[in-house]
Write a protein that holds these residues in place. Structure first.
Motif, PDB file in Angstrom:
ATOM      1  N   UNK A 125     -27.438  96.925  51.169  1.00 26.20           N
ATOM      2  CA  UNK A 125     -27.073  98.805  50.741  1.00 26.20           C
ATOM      3  C   UNK A 125     -28.875  99.571  52.172  1.00 26.20           C
ATOM      4  N   UNK A 126     -28.638  99.037  52.652  1.00 24.58           N
ATOM      5  CA  UNK A 126     -30.033  99.533  53.437  1.00 24.58           C
ATOM      6  C   UNK A 126     -29.674 100.212  54.335  1.00 24.58           C
ATOM      7  N   UNK A 127     -28.272  99.292  55.341  1.00 23.57           N
ATOM      8  CA  UNK A 127     -27.375 100.162  55.739  1.00 23.57           C
ATOM      9  C   UNK A 127     -26.884 101.006  56.012  1.00 23.57           C
ATOM     10  N   UNK A 128     -26.438 101.381  54.821  1.00 30.61           N
ATOM     11  CA  UNK A 128     -25.972 102.824  53.921  1.00 30.61           C
ATOM     12  C   UNK A 128     -26.392 103.559  53.624  1.00 30.61           C
ATOM     13  N   UNK A 129     -28.359 103.769  53.650  1.00 33.22           N
ATOM     14  CA  UNK A 129     -28.763 104.811  52.240  1.00 33.22           C
ATOM     15  C   UNK A 129     -29.179 105.390  53.932  1.00 33.22           C
ATOM     16  N   UNK A 130     -29.082 106.542  53.685  1.00 35.17           N
ATOM     17  CA  UNK A 130     -29.854 107.558  54.944  1.00 35.17           C
ATOM     18  C   UNK A 130     -30.137 108.553  54.389  1.00 35.17           C
ATOM     19  N   UNK A 131     -31.560 108.992  54.768  1.00 34.92           N
ATOM     20  CA  UNK A 131     -32.372 109.796  54.564  1.00 34.92           C
ATOM     21  C   UNK A 131     -32.665 111.199  55.379  1.00 34.92           C
ATOM     22  N   UNK A 132     -32.258 112.211  54.911  1.00 38.22           N
ATOM     23  CA  UNK A 132     -32.763 113.544  55.642  1.00 38.22           C
ATOM     24  C   UNK A 132     -33.785 114.007  55.631  1.00 38.22           C
ATOM     25  N   UNK A 133     -34.720 113.938  54.320  1.00 40.60           N
ATOM     26  CA  UNK A 133     -35.673 114.154  54.707  1.00 40.60           C
ATOM     27  C   UNK A 133     -36.770 113.589  53.379  1.00 40.60           C
ATOM     28  N   UNK A 134     -37.902 113.013  54.170  1.00 42.46           N
ATOM     29  CA  UNK A 134     -38.644 112.092  52.663  1.00 42.46           C
ATOM     30  C   UNK A 134     -39.976 112.529  53.121  1.00 42.46           C
ATOM     31  N   UNK A 135     -41.220 112.097  51.703  1.00 37.47           N
ATOM     32  CA  UNK A 135     -42.464 112.004  52.310  1.00 37.47           C
ATOM     33  C   UNK A 135     -43.365 110.427  52.938  1.00 37.47           C
ATOM     34  N   UNK A 136     -41.948 109.710  52.577  1.00 39.88           N
ATOM     35  CA  UNK A 136     -42.058 108.320  53.574  1.00 39.88           C
ATOM     36  C   UNK A 136     -42.481 108.826  54.970  1.00 39.88           C
ATOM     37  N   UNK A 137     -42.066 109.954  55.596  1.00 41.86           N
ATOM     38  CA  UNK A 137     -42.253 109.732  56.949  1.00 41.86           C
ATOM     39  C   UNK A 137     -43.836 109.789  57.751  1.00 41.86           C
ATOM     40  N   UNK A 138     -44.552 110.794  56.776  1.00 44.53           N
ATOM     41  CA  UNK A 138     -45.668 110.849  57.115  1.00 44.53           C
ATOM     42  C   UNK A 138     -46.762 111.056  56.094  1.00 44.53           C
ATOM     43  N   UNK A 139     -48.589 110.782  56.328  1.00 43.68           N
ATOM     44  CA  UNK A 139     -49.133 110.336  55.427  1.00 43.68           C
ATOM     45  C   UNK A 139     -49.508 111.318  54.863  1.00 43.68           C
ATOM     46  N   UNK A 140     -49.532 111.206  53.115  1.00 45.82           N
ATOM     47  CA  UNK A 140     -49.803 111.687  52.221  1.00 45.82           C
ATOM     48  C   UNK A 140     -50.677 112.024  51.801  1.00 45.82           C
ATOM     49  N   UNK A 141     -51.899 113.843  51.768  1.00 48.33           N
ATOM     50  CA  UNK A 141     -53.276 113.781  51.102  1.00 48.33           C
ATOM     51  C   UNK A 141     -53.210 114.559  50.364  1.00 48.33           C
ATOM     52  N   UNK A 173     -31.490 100.380  44.185  1.00 51.80           N
ATOM     53  CA  UNK A 173     -32.633 100.965  43.738  1.00 51.80           C
ATOM     54  C   UNK A 173     -33.896 101.019  44.639  1.00 51.80           C
ATOM     55  N   UNK A 174     -33.918 102.295  44.941  1.00 51.65           N
ATOM     56  CA  UNK A 174     -35.192 102.968  45.665  1.00 51.65           C
ATOM     57  C   UNK A 174     -35.917 102.667  45.880  1.00 51.65           C
ATOM     58  N   UNK A 175     -37.142 101.864  46.233  1.00 56.80           N
ATOM     59  CA  UNK A 175     -38.555 101.495  45.807  1.00 56.80           C
ATOM     60  C   UNK A 175     -39.235 101.907  46.428  1.00 56.80           C
ATOM     61  N   UNK A 176     -40.517 102.687  46.041  1.00 59.25           N
ATOM     62  CA  UNK A 176     -41.750 102.904  47.160  1.00 59.25           C
ATOM     63  C   UNK A 176     -42.962 102.171  46.306  1.00 59.25           C
TER      64      UNK A 176
END
Length: 209
Positions: A125-141, A173-176
């Motif tokens: 499913x990873x090949x078809x799951x597209x993110x437009x925005x995500x906190x995972x792109x940056x380091x969060x503080x 399932x999207x897992x973080x």
């Protein structure tokens, strides 16, 4: 004389063999370092191992299929945060942009940072799951005991409908998992070791008689 020549030849052969082995070791080490970014690029491009994709905009077309997308949130050891999805599951139509939120709380008395690693299951499913925005792109503080809501905006590529390996799949399932940045973890270890060394070096006070 011939014996000495034989010994010299044997010595040169041993040196040559050692040099070749050494060069092979260096090449293999270099290849292992190069393989890490190449492997990441490969996963990002193909969705291998459940790696999701990124997109600049959502598609205009919509698909007929609807999937149940579930959310999983974890915190790695060494990071004193609480992390959870605000909704455990949503139904998503192919091509339809969807926004969900995750909530994180810093449980410590000091500012700390975190990076998110993620994947989807099943892997294909990873090949078809597209993110437009995500906190995972940056380091969060987050500050001491601070909480925050982070958005994830995604869609399922309508072309998924043509993937035979997804024909029997109806749930994704999207897992973080949140991790402390390597530098922060190293700093915490150094600080802890320094505290232990200082305590060990402090002489004990004499007891009262």
């Amino acid at each position: 004389m011939s014996r000495k020549r034989g010994e010299n030849r044997g010595s040169r052969a041993q040196k040559t063999t050692a040099l070749v082995i050494g060069l092979l070791g260096v090449l293999m080490l270099g290849a292992s370092f190069a393989a890490v970014p190449l492997y990441r690029l490969f996963c990002s491009a193909t969705g291998y191992g459940g790696t999701t994709q990124t997109a600049a905009r959502a598609p205009e077309e919509r698909g007929a299929r609807v999937f149940s997308v579930r959310f999983d949130a974890n915190v790695a050891p060494g990071l004193a945060w609480r992390f959870e999805p605000e909704t455990p599951e949503v139904n998503v139509r192919l091509g339809e942009p969807t926004t969900v939120y995750f909530r994180a709380t810093n449980l410590t008395d000091r500012p700390t940072e975190a990076n998110a690693r993620f994947n989807v299951q099943p892997d294909q499913a990873g090949a078809w799951f597209d993110k437009l925005q995500c906190f995972c792109f940056n380091t969060e503080k987050l500050g001491p005991h601070e909480s925050a809501e982070w958005a994830v905006v995604f869609f399922l590529d309508p072309k998924l409908a043509g993937d035979e390996t997804m024909a029997a799949v109806d749930a994704i399932t999207l897992s973080y998992t949140l991790f402390a940045p390597p530098d922060a973890a190293k700093a915490e270890t150094t600080k802890a070791n320094a505290t232990k060394s200082s305590a060990a070096a402090t002489p004990a006070l004499p007891g009262k008689s």
